[in-house]
Design a protein around this motif. Structure first.
Motif, PDB file in Angstrom:
ATOM      1  N   LEU A  19       0.936  -0.958  -0.093  1.00  0.00           N
ATOM      2  CA  LEU A  19       0.177  -0.016   0.306  1.00  0.00           C
ATOM      3  C   LEU A  19       0.841   1.093   0.012  1.00  0.00           C
ATOM      4  O   LEU A  19       0.691   2.496  -0.504  1.00  0.00           O
ATOM      5  N   TYR A  23       0.748   4.198  -2.455  1.00  0.00           N
ATOM      6  CA  TYR A  23       0.320   5.705  -2.565  1.00  0.00           C
ATOM      7  C   TYR A  23       1.763   6.521  -3.470  1.00  0.00           C
ATOM      8  O   TYR A  23       1.852   7.632  -3.875  1.00  0.00           O
ATOM      9  N   PRO A 170      -4.227   5.049  -3.954  1.00  0.00           N
ATOM     10  CA  PRO A 170      -2.914   4.516  -4.334  1.00  0.00           C
ATOM     11  C   PRO A 170      -3.781   3.776  -6.158  1.00  0.00           C
ATOM     12  O   PRO A 170      -4.098   4.237  -6.340  1.00  0.00           O
ATOM     13  N   TRP A 172      -3.502   1.795  -8.197  1.00  0.00           N
ATOM     14  CA  TRP A 172      -4.164   0.600  -8.772  1.00  0.00           C
ATOM     15  C   TRP A 172      -3.709  -0.085  -9.532  1.00  0.00           C
ATOM     16  O   TRP A 172      -3.258  -1.092  -9.410  1.00  0.00           O
ATOM     17  N   GLN A 196      -6.484  -4.098   1.187  1.00  0.00           N
ATOM     18  CA  GLN A 196      -6.392  -2.859   2.158  1.00  0.00           C
ATOM     19  C   GLN A 196      -6.699  -1.556   2.114  1.00  0.00           C
ATOM     20  O   GLN A 196      -6.595  -1.107   0.960  1.00  0.00           O
ATOM     21  N   MET A 197      -6.669  -1.179   3.051  1.00  0.00           N
ATOM     22  CA  MET A 197      -6.970   0.618   2.892  1.00  0.00           C
ATOM     23  C   MET A 197      -6.840   1.381   3.982  1.00  0.00           C
ATOM     24  O   MET A 197      -6.474   0.386   5.238  1.00  0.00           O
TER      25      MET A 197
END
Length: 465
Positions: A19, A23, A170, A172, A196-197
């Protein structure tokens, strides 16, 4: 400008979504950088293959981040060596929990051009823009580097991003998302898609064994959280959210607001989060609301079933709070993650026995629970205590000599000998593993009863996947 970000191999069959890297990728995309992800974590490429890839594909810059574990240190050290051996070596920077506490060591020993300290989105943008324009790094906050004379320069730390809702999602699209959504989580079904976040950044607490790159706690707005869940559901069909930040349960009020918003928006998800037992012990209604919203697992940092040890750790917890909070969680129908470490300041065999008794009583079998020795990671209060006591010389001694494995002693803060310490953990984890195996056996015996006595036609076999 072409940038390669490396997701290092963590030796996992199914990889955890990186993650933080996503970002950083999103931040660089926002200023027009051409970004590619090298997914060593999925494909298990060797460092020699990485070197060949960099020699066959031109990149202006390459970045990698990592946390401070023994495995991550060794893996990133190998990756750094491969990068530095590339004939047309790109600009190379590091970030994350691993190098941030003591950047100079990693600059001199890993060959990085720059270490980004702390929260990286804004810093990485300024750094690569300056590099691309051949400007010096003197006024870039949040970095450390060696100048042309080999002198160590550490610039002023960067202010944290105040409006965390303003941080782009993010990136993705740069990642193999169909792989990451398969990462299994507690109480997930075989058909659940997990991802996830973050619900916020940071943590308001100050445990003596915990290192955080940045101080304070910055929550996202409830609406921002709901909006991202909707995107993940729509784009990747995610139905199990892993709240990967340090503390979703930062207050009863905020936890209730998030849970109610999930219910009101009819998101129909399961979720996992980090929790605090001082809140769980006070309000079972909060836990019941979380369960209604889809919470199936709360990961708790218990650490010890001894009040004196908890006080020395600065946990802001008591054993009474812990027991009440876990009982409330179980009553609400949520699995608790019971995390205990052993060997903090002056703990002894009596403490370990109470830890084992607690786990045997309250563990519901959602995960294998074992007890690891405490590790004094660089940047923590415990690391400084270890240095003062002469247990660690410096960061090189920590990573090269002392911290060889998370299940082995790095430093012994107890009055036990090392042999006594290992014997104690051998006993404790033997008891816990025997209990887990018995639980699994009993559960499968029930399956046999359901199958052959009740003729359950929904039985899908004793298969792990």
């Amino acid at each position: 400008m072409k940038v390669l970000l490396i997701a290092y191999d963590n030796d996992s069959h199914v990889s955890y979504f990186p993650l933080g890297l996503a970002y950083i990728a999103s931040a660089l995309l926002s200023i027009g950088m051409e970004v590619k992800i090298y997914e060593q974590n999925i494909y298990h490429y060797t460092e020699e293959e990485l070197k060949d890839y960099l020699e066959q594909n031109h990149f202006d810059a390459v970045g990698i981040g990592g946390c401070g574990g023994y495995y991550q240190y060794r893996k990133i050290k190998k990756i750094a060596k491969a990068i530095c051996e590339v004939e047309d070596r790109p600009f190379f920077w590091m970030g994350g929990h691993l190098p941030t506490p003591e950047p100079e060591y990693f600059l001199r020993n890993f060959g990085a051009d720059v270490v980004v300290m702390g929260e990286g989105e804004e810093t990485c943008k300024e750094l690569l823009q300056a590099y691309n324009s051949n400007k010096d790094f003197l006024n870039i906050k949040g970095i450390a580097y060696l100048n042309k004379n080999g002198d160590y320069i550490q610039n002023e730390r960067r202010e944290l991003i105040k409006e965390v809702d303003s941080i782009p999602y993010p990136a993705w699209d740069l990642f193999t998302m169909e792989h990451y959504v398969l990462y299994p989580r507690p109480n997930a079904s075989r058909s659940d898609r997990c991802l996830q976040m973050l619900s916020g950044r940071g943590c308001p607490f100050h445990c003596n064994f915990c290192y955080r790159m940045d101080a304070g706690f910055r929550p996202r707005s409830v609406q921002s959280i709901i909006d991202e869940i909707k995107v993940l559901k729509e784009r990747f069909h995610v139905n199990y959210i892993i709240f990967d930040d340090e503390l979703l349960m930062s207050s009863v009020k905020r936890t209730m607001e998030i849970s109610q918003a999930i219910i009101d928006n009819k998101l129909n998800i399961k979720f996992w989060c980090e929790g605090r037992l001082n809140y769980a012990s006070k309000d079972i209604h909060m836990l019941e609301k979380m369960r209604e919203a889809g919470c199936v697992f709360i990961n708790y940092g218990i650490e010890s079933m001894d009040d004196d040890a908890l006080q020395k750790m600065h946990k802001n917890l008591t054993t009474e709070m812990i027991i009440q909070g876990i009982e409330n969680t179980l009553k609400a129908g949520i699995s608790p993650g019971l995390n205990i470490i052993f060997g903090n300041l002056d703990e002894d065999m009596d403490v370990l026995k109470r830890d084992v008794e607690f786990l045997l009583k309250y563990d519901d079998g959602a995960q294998i629970r074992t007890i690891r020795p405490v590790t004094p990671y660089p940047g923590t209060e415990l690391y400084e205590i270890a240095r003062q006591r002469g247990l660690i010389k410096n960061i090189e001694d920590f990573y090269e000599n002392k911290h060889s494995n998370s299940d082995l002693l790095t430093c012994n803060f107890t009055k036990m000998t090392d042999e006594e310490f290992y014997s104690a953990l051998d006993w404790a984890n033997g008891v816990l593993l025997d209990n887990y195996i018995k639980r699994v056996k009993d559960q499968n015996k029930l399956c046999l009863t359901e199958l052959y006595e009740k003729h359950n036609s929904n039985f899908r076999g004793f298969r792990p996947v």
